[in-house]
Write a protein that holds these residues in place. Structure first.
Motif, PDB file in Angstrom:
ATOM      1  N   ASP A  43       0.829  -1.214   0.000  1.00  0.00           N
ATOM      2  CA  ASP A  43       0.000   0.000   0.000  1.00  0.00           C
ATOM      3  C   ASP A  43       0.860   1.259   0.000  1.00  0.00           C
ATOM      4  O   ASP A  43       0.386   2.335  -0.391  1.00  0.00           O
ATOM      5  CB  ASP A  43      -0.998   0.010   1.156  1.00  0.00           C
ATOM      6  N   ALA A  47       0.143   4.478  -2.149  1.00  0.00           N
ATOM      7  CA  ALA A  47       0.110   5.824  -1.571  1.00  0.00           C
ATOM      8  C   ALA A  47       0.997   6.787  -2.350  1.00  0.00           C
ATOM      9  O   ALA A  47       0.624   7.936  -2.595  1.00  0.00           O
ATOM     10  CB  ALA A  47       0.539   5.767  -0.110  1.00  0.00           C
ATOM     11  N   VAL A  50      -0.782   7.633  -5.527  1.00  0.00           N
ATOM     12  CA  VAL A  50      -1.843   8.618  -5.258  1.00  0.00           C
ATOM     13  C   VAL A  50      -1.235  10.016  -5.124  1.00  0.00           C
ATOM     14  O   VAL A  50      -1.757  10.996  -5.671  1.00  0.00           O
ATOM     15  CB  VAL A  50      -2.621   8.234  -3.979  1.00  0.00           C
ATOM     16  N   SER A 258      -6.087  -0.170   2.151  1.00  0.00           N
ATOM     17  CA  SER A 258      -5.564   1.142   1.718  1.00  0.00           C
ATOM     18  C   SER A 258      -5.155   2.007   2.898  1.00  0.00           C
ATOM     19  O   SER A 258      -5.459   3.192   2.925  1.00  0.00           O
ATOM     20  CB  SER A 258      -6.622   1.868   0.888  1.00  0.00           C
ATOM     21  N   GLN A 261      -2.737   5.008   1.681  1.00  0.00           N
ATOM     22  CA  GLN A 261      -3.361   5.984   0.774  1.00  0.00           C
ATOM     23  C   GLN A 261      -4.229   6.978   1.547  1.00  0.00           C
ATOM     24  O   GLN A 261      -4.357   8.145   1.167  1.00  0.00           O
ATOM     25  CB  GLN A 261      -4.220   5.270  -0.280  1.00  0.00           C
ATOM     26  N   ILE A 317      -9.773   6.050  -4.634  1.00  0.00           N
ATOM     27  CA  ILE A 317      -8.343   5.721  -4.522  1.00  0.00           C
ATOM     28  C   ILE A 317      -7.867   4.917  -5.729  1.00  0.00           C
ATOM     29  O   ILE A 317      -6.784   5.173  -6.273  1.00  0.00           O
ATOM     30  CB  ILE A 317      -8.079   4.979  -3.188  1.00  0.00           C
ATOM     31  N   MET A 321      -4.839   5.694  -8.274  1.00  0.00           N
ATOM     32  CA  MET A 321      -3.741   4.725  -8.485  1.00  0.00           C
ATOM     33  C   MET A 321      -3.604   4.330  -9.953  1.00  0.00           C
ATOM     34  O   MET A 321      -2.538   3.867 -10.369  1.00  0.00           O
ATOM     35  CB  MET A 321      -3.963   3.481  -7.628  1.00  0.00           C
TER      36      MET A 321
END
Ligand SMILES: [Ca+2]
Length: 327
Positions: A43, A47, A50, A258, A261, A317, A321
């Motif tokens: 993740d 992140a 993102v 997540s 994120q 999200i 991504m």
């Protein structure tokens, strides 16, 4: 003719690169230092993806990426991800005092397969020192620090003394330059969550107790039900994307929580329609890294409370991504 074309191409590339940087620095963009344990879970890759998407949308500026991990390929992997997203010169910091090893399922292969110019962990800067250098160069009250791993480098910043970058000590520098610490860690109202207790609970207790400004915690319970990077990334992600590659290497195409994120999204967009805040009281961290929300006294601590349904937030999200860099 070929030479002329090459020169023309170089000029065009420079002009577009210039536009990209200018767009990153658009007024209103949140300046972010991203501190990550890019190693055991994937993740962190989500992140960082993102964050790059938000930077391309003019909502964020990425000041530095700090690796708080003992994975020896994490720094090169981060540089490869930054390079893919058109930001090859983002400064990268690492932990110097740790014994390095290779254990991540994806950092080594992503570093080997994708271009970047940070050749080794040793070439990266010390994370605590890089924090000081970056903060010293920023306007007062302007920086958001996002941590999505453990807190060794952040503790090193907080306990640092004056140096060539600033006459202020770490506490004073944070107080002057940082507007928000968005922290993925802990459980709320209480629990024991890996970022806080593994491998450095002492740094967690120091940072949370002594932080001189606003901290917003995203607990494990917030990111846990938001499953992203699954079928959507597998089927719609660019085959050449290192984000998709990392999720594939991690065997995460069934979807992954997540946690990390959410801390990025909060730092850049605030609560929006996604969350509300519980802000009365403070977060107490024990020596073993477990934490408990206590109703008083009131400190500038808050934790995220779910508002948007996890499946809906997962769509937000996942879309970020899937973002591909501007070419
Ligand atoms: Ca993490």
């Amino acid at each position: 003719m070929l030479r002329n074309f090459t020169v023309w191409l170089a000029v065009v590339v420079c002009v577009f690169a210039g536009k990209a940087r200018a767009s990153d620095e658009r007024a209103g963009a949140v300046s972010v230092i991203f501190d990550t344990d890019l190693d055991s879970d994937v993740d962190d890759v989500g992140a960082l993806a993102v964050l790059h998407a938000l930077a391309d949308m003019g909502e964020a500026t990425i000041l530095a990426v700090i690796l708080t991990t003992e994975d020896i390929y994490a720094a090169s992997c981060a540089d490869a991800l930054n390079t893919y997203f058109g930001r090859p010169d983002i400064p990268i910091g690492v932990c110097r005092q740790q014994k390095m090893r290779s254990f991540s399922r994806y950092t080594k292969l992503v570093a080997e397969e994708y271009p970047h110019d940070l050749k080794s962990h040793e070439e990266a800067e010390d994370g605590g020192k890089l924090y000081r250098k970056i903060l010293a160069g920023q306007p007062g009250g302007s920086v958001a620090i996002v941590t999505v791993g453990h807190l060794t480098n952040l503790k090193n910043l907080l306990l640092s003394g004056p140096d060539e970058h600033s006459p202020l000590n770490g506490l004073e520098l944070v107080k002057k330059k940082v507007k928000l610490w968005s922290c993925m860690g802990g459980n709320y109202p209480r629990g024991k969550e890996p970022n806080f207790y593994r491998p450095d609970p002492e740094s967690t207790a120091i940072c949370v107790a002594r932080w001189p400004g606003t901290v917003v915690f995203s607990g494990g319970e917030i990111g846990n039900p938001i499953k992203t990077g699954g079928a959507v990334l597998k089927e719609q992600g660019s085959p050449g994307s290192p984000v998709r590659r990392a999720y594939d290497l991690y065997n995460a195409f069934a979807g992954r929580a997540s946690w990390d994120q959410t801390a990025v999204l909060y730092a850049v967009r605030g609560c929006g329609a996604y969350w509300s805040l519980h802000s009365e009281g403070y977060n107490h961290v024990s020596a073993d890294g477990s934490n408990e929300w206590r109703p008083s006294p009131d400190k500038p601590h808050a934790y995220l409370v779910e508002k948007m349904a996890p499946a809906e937030l997962a769509k937000v999200i996942d879309a970020l991504m899937l973002h591909e860099p501007r070419r």
